[in-house]
Design a protein around this motif. Structure first.
Motif, PDB file in Angstrom:
ATOM      1  N   PRO A 154       0.750  -1.426  -0.060  1.00 47.17           N
ATOM      2  CA  PRO A 154       0.048  -0.141  -0.068  1.00 47.17           C
ATOM      3  C   PRO A 154       0.585   1.325   0.054  1.00 47.17           C
ATOM      4  O   PRO A 154       0.368   2.191  -0.544  1.00 47.17           O
ATOM      5  N   HIS A 155       1.876   1.371   0.647  1.00 48.79           N
ATOM      6  CA  HIS A 155       2.708   2.548   0.627  1.00 48.79           C
ATOM      7  C   HIS A 155       3.976   2.937  -0.230  1.00 48.79           C
ATOM      8  O   HIS A 155       4.839   3.441   0.167  1.00 48.79           O
ATOM      9  N   LEU A 156       4.065   1.825  -1.068  1.00 40.96           N
ATOM     10  CA  LEU A 156       5.027   1.740  -2.151  1.00 40.96           C
ATOM     11  C   LEU A 156       4.105   2.379  -3.379  1.00 40.96           C
ATOM     12  O   LEU A 156       3.467   1.694  -3.907  1.00 40.96           O
ATOM     13  N   ALA A 157       5.280   2.771  -4.264  1.00 37.44           N
ATOM     14  CA  ALA A 157       4.967   2.927  -5.497  1.00 37.44           C
ATOM     15  C   ALA A 157       5.821   2.391  -6.503  1.00 37.44           C
ATOM     16  O   ALA A 157       7.309   2.815  -6.594  1.00 37.44           O
ATOM     17  N   LEU A 158       5.735   1.105  -7.075  1.00 41.09           N
ATOM     18  CA  LEU A 158       6.830   0.375  -7.901  1.00 41.09           C
ATOM     19  C   LEU A 158       7.116   1.052  -9.293  1.00 41.09           C
ATOM     20  O   LEU A 158       6.115   1.263  -9.919  1.00 41.09           O
ATOM     21  N   ARG A 159       8.150   1.766  -9.507  1.00 35.60           N
ATOM     22  CA  ARG A 159       8.208   2.572 -10.679  1.00 35.60           C
ATOM     23  C   ARG A 159       9.175   1.797 -11.647  1.00 35.60           C
ATOM     24  O   ARG A 159       9.225   2.411 -12.823  1.00 35.60           O
ATOM     25  N   GLY A 160      10.086   0.934 -11.378  1.00 33.51           N
ATOM     26  CA  GLY A 160      10.705   0.142 -12.311  1.00 33.51           C
ATOM     27  C   GLY A 160      11.984  -0.642 -11.878  1.00 33.51           C
ATOM     28  O   GLY A 160      11.834  -1.326 -10.744  1.00 33.51           O
ATOM     29  N   LEU A 161      12.806  -0.800 -12.679  1.00 28.69           N
ATOM     30  CA  LEU A 161      14.070  -1.724 -12.309  1.00 28.69           C
ATOM     31  C   LEU A 161      15.323  -1.025 -12.544  1.00 28.69           C
ATOM     32  O   LEU A 161      15.612   0.125 -12.865  1.00 28.69           O
ATOM     33  N   ALA A 183      14.869  -5.142 -21.999  1.00 29.96           N
ATOM     34  CA  ALA A 183      14.000  -6.157 -22.574  1.00 29.96           C
ATOM     35  C   ALA A 183      13.394  -6.640 -21.269  1.00 29.96           C
ATOM     36  O   ALA A 183      12.026  -6.853 -21.291  1.00 29.96           O
ATOM     37  N   LEU A 184      13.867  -6.757 -20.193  1.00 32.66           N
ATOM     38  CA  LEU A 184      13.120  -7.186 -18.836  1.00 32.66           C
ATOM     39  C   LEU A 184      12.032  -6.423 -18.651  1.00 32.66           C
ATOM     40  O   LEU A 184      11.172  -6.644 -18.257  1.00 32.66           O
ATOM     41  N   LEU A 185      12.477  -5.154 -18.503  1.00 33.10           N
ATOM     42  CA  LEU A 185      11.519  -4.179 -18.428  1.00 33.10           C
ATOM     43  C   LEU A 185      10.286  -4.046 -19.276  1.00 33.10           C
ATOM     44  O   LEU A 185       8.796  -4.159 -18.822  1.00 33.10           O
ATOM     45  N   ASN A 186      10.651  -4.285 -20.627  1.00 39.07           N
ATOM     46  CA  ASN A 186       9.407  -4.626 -21.435  1.00 39.07           C
ATOM     47  C   ASN A 186       8.390  -5.650 -20.874  1.00 39.07           C
ATOM     48  O   ASN A 186       7.251  -5.934 -21.189  1.00 39.07           O
ATOM     49  N   GLU A 187       9.382  -6.857 -20.767  1.00 41.51           N
ATOM     50  CA  GLU A 187       8.453  -7.890 -20.377  1.00 41.51           C
ATOM     51  C   GLU A 187       7.364  -7.697 -19.232  1.00 41.51           C
ATOM     52  O   GLU A 187       6.429  -8.391 -19.155  1.00 41.51           O
ATOM     53  N   LEU A 188       7.916  -7.151 -18.103  1.00 38.75           N
ATOM     54  CA  LEU A 188       7.105  -7.005 -16.963  1.00 38.75           C
ATOM     55  C   LEU A 188       6.011  -5.844 -17.401  1.00 38.75           C
ATOM     56  O   LEU A 188       4.797  -6.314 -16.703  1.00 38.75           O
ATOM     57  N   ASN A 189       6.093  -4.950 -18.140  1.00 40.15           N
ATOM     58  CA  ASN A 189       5.020  -4.031 -18.537  1.00 40.15           C
ATOM     59  C   ASN A 189       4.065  -4.882 -19.522  1.00 40.15           C
ATOM     60  O   ASN A 189       2.953  -4.723 -19.372  1.00 40.15           O
ATOM     61  N   ALA A 190       4.663  -5.893 -20.299  1.00 42.15           N
ATOM     62  CA  ALA A 190       3.813  -6.680 -21.170  1.00 42.15           C
ATOM     63  C   ALA A 190       2.787  -7.591 -20.274  1.00 42.15           C
ATOM     64  O   ALA A 190       1.754  -7.818 -20.760  1.00 42.15           O
ATOM     65  N   ALA A 191       3.509  -7.833 -18.943  1.00 45.19           N
ATOM     66  CA  ALA A 191       2.784  -8.690 -18.117  1.00 45.19           C
ATOM     67  C   ALA A 191       1.703  -8.111 -17.424  1.00 45.19           C
ATOM     68  O   ALA A 191       1.293  -8.714 -16.535  1.00 45.19           O
ATOM     69  N   GLY A 192       1.651  -6.792 -17.503  1.00 41.45           N
ATOM     70  CA  GLY A 192       0.547  -5.876 -16.977  1.00 41.45           C
ATOM     71  C   GLY A 192       0.861  -4.825 -15.726  1.00 41.45           C
ATOM     72  O   GLY A 192       0.241  -4.129 -15.171  1.00 41.45           O
ATOM     73  N   LEU A 193       2.356  -4.919 -15.498  1.00 43.23           N
ATOM     74  CA  LEU A 193       2.910  -4.014 -14.408  1.00 43.23           C
ATOM     75  C   LEU A 193       2.961  -2.542 -15.585  1.00 43.23           C
ATOM     76  O   LEU A 193       2.965  -2.550 -16.651  1.00 43.23           O
ATOM     77  N   LEU A 195       5.472   0.124 -15.397  1.00 47.43           N
ATOM     78  CA  LEU A 195       6.865   0.792 -14.939  1.00 47.43           C
ATOM     79  C   LEU A 195       7.335   1.683 -15.906  1.00 47.43           C
ATOM     80  O   LEU A 195       7.414   1.342 -16.981  1.00 47.43           O
ATOM     81  N   ASP A 196       7.705   2.668 -15.158  1.00 46.99           N
ATOM     82  CA  ASP A 196       8.238   4.037 -16.224  1.00 46.99           C
ATOM     83  C   ASP A 196       9.565   4.253 -16.045  1.00 46.99           C
ATOM     84  O   ASP A 196      10.331   5.231 -16.542  1.00 46.99           O
ATOM     85  N   THR A 197      10.450   3.593 -15.083  1.00 46.26           N
ATOM     86  CA  THR A 197      11.869   3.716 -14.769  1.00 46.26           C
ATOM     87  C   THR A 197      12.779   2.577 -15.085  1.00 46.26           C
ATOM     88  O   THR A 197      12.433   1.577 -14.480  1.00 46.26           O
ATOM     89  N   LEU A 198      13.869   3.094 -15.592  1.00 47.15           N
ATOM     90  CA  LEU A 198      15.040   1.960 -15.848  1.00 47.15           C
ATOM     91  C   LEU A 198      16.221   2.765 -15.420  1.00 47.15           C
ATOM     92  O   LEU A 198      16.687   3.738 -15.984  1.00 47.15           O
ATOM     93  N   SER A 199      16.574   2.385 -13.852  1.00 44.81           N
ATOM     94  CA  SER A 199      17.507   3.201 -13.283  1.00 44.81           C
ATOM     95  C   SER A 199      18.997   2.257 -13.760  1.00 44.81           C
ATOM     96  O   SER A 199      19.421   1.354 -13.268  1.00 44.81           O
ATOM     97  N   MET A 200      19.833   3.159 -14.674  1.00 40.12           N
ATOM     98  CA  MET A 200      20.786   1.978 -15.249  1.00 40.12           C
ATOM     99  C   MET A 200      21.764   3.329 -16.001  1.00 40.12           C
ATOM    100  O   MET A 200      21.367   4.151 -16.676  1.00 40.12           O
TER     101      MET A 200
END
Ligand SMILES: *Cc1c(COP(=O)(O)O)cnc(C)c1O
Length: 235
Positions: A154-161, A183-193, A195-200
């Motif tokens: 409840p008190h977290l906003a998952l933003r990415g990887l 590619a992993l970020l894209n997979e997770l978004n395709a699975a319904g998450l 995510l707007d952030t890739l910290s890299m």
């Protein structure tokens, strides 16, 4: 102009050039200034040059810097160091982002300890993208399961990887690792998450990271200069 201001300008130019080469908008990439081991005065100099997002690795050091700089409006503090479960409370109370969630227990504690009045704590899941044996981060194959569980808190906003690839042998090898994270970020978004952030990307590899789709580069030495070696095990 201070050295830090000049360095910041150089890093911003590197980011702009990398975005242009990648056909991306410069507003798509956030610059996180990694201020670990540098004092509040260095952070102030960067702030005066327009920088607002800062990254810290060590909880105690970060919390005392946040307190010393509480007069600066609009600061955004990111915890980018490995997080032990007995250190989650000060992070939940004082930081705006955590990049290094790699197990559910840490995420559950951060969510439970986040003061609701501060709004959700932004988190990224750290992924061990190159499979290095001594590195923290969840295995890529386990990222989706962990991401779903974290997203439900409840008190977290998952933003990415987030990833910290080992220095690669060459530019092509670095590119391949960065591409795997994207590619992993894209997979997770395709699975319904969502995510707007890739910290890299860091001082040495931010161009390759941006070419692969990084949305946040964590840059320390290119802004603040070389760091003195840390005491082993300091957190
Ligand atoms: C120190 C650190 C950085 C910055 O590294 P530089 O090479 O100084 O740019 C970025 N990310 C993490 C996780 C770090 O610990």
């Amino acid at each position: 102009m201070t050295t830090i201001a000049r360095n910041l300008q150089d890093v911003r130019e590197r980011i702009a050039t990398a975005c242009q080469l990648a056909g991306r908008g410069v507003q798509d990439v956030t610059l996180l200034a990694v201020s670990k081991t540098f004092g509040p005065d260095a952070v102030r100099a960067a702030y005066d040059a327009g920088q607002r997002a800062f990254g810290e690795n060590y909880v105690q050091e970060g919390v005392s810097k946040i307190a010393a700089l509480a007069d600066l409006p609009g600061m955004q503090w990111h915890c980018i160091g490995p997080l032990q479960s007995n250190k989650t409370r000060p992070v939940a109370e004082h930081f705006d982002w955590v990049h290094t969630v790699d197990r559910l227990k840490i995420a559950e504690r951060l969510s439970a300890q986040r003061p609701p009045a501060r709004g959700p704590l932004n988190v990224c899941i750290q992924v061990n993208i190159d499979g290095g044996p001594t590195k923290s981060g969840v295995a890529p194959a386990e990222a989706l399961t962990l991401a779903r569980a974290v997203a439900a808190l409840p008190h977290l906003a998952l933003r990415g990887l987030m990833t910290i690839p080992d220095p690669a042998a060459d530019v092509e090898a670095a590119r391949a690792l960065h591409a795997r994270a994207k590619a992993l970020l894209n997979e997770l978004n395709a699975a319904g998450l969502r995510l707007d952030t890739l910290s890299m990307g860091m001082s040495a590899d931010l161009e390759a990271a941006i070419a692969a789709g990084s949305t946040l580069v964590r840059v320390g030495s290119a802004i603040f200069g070389p760091r003195a070696p840390q005491e082993p095990g300091s957190v």
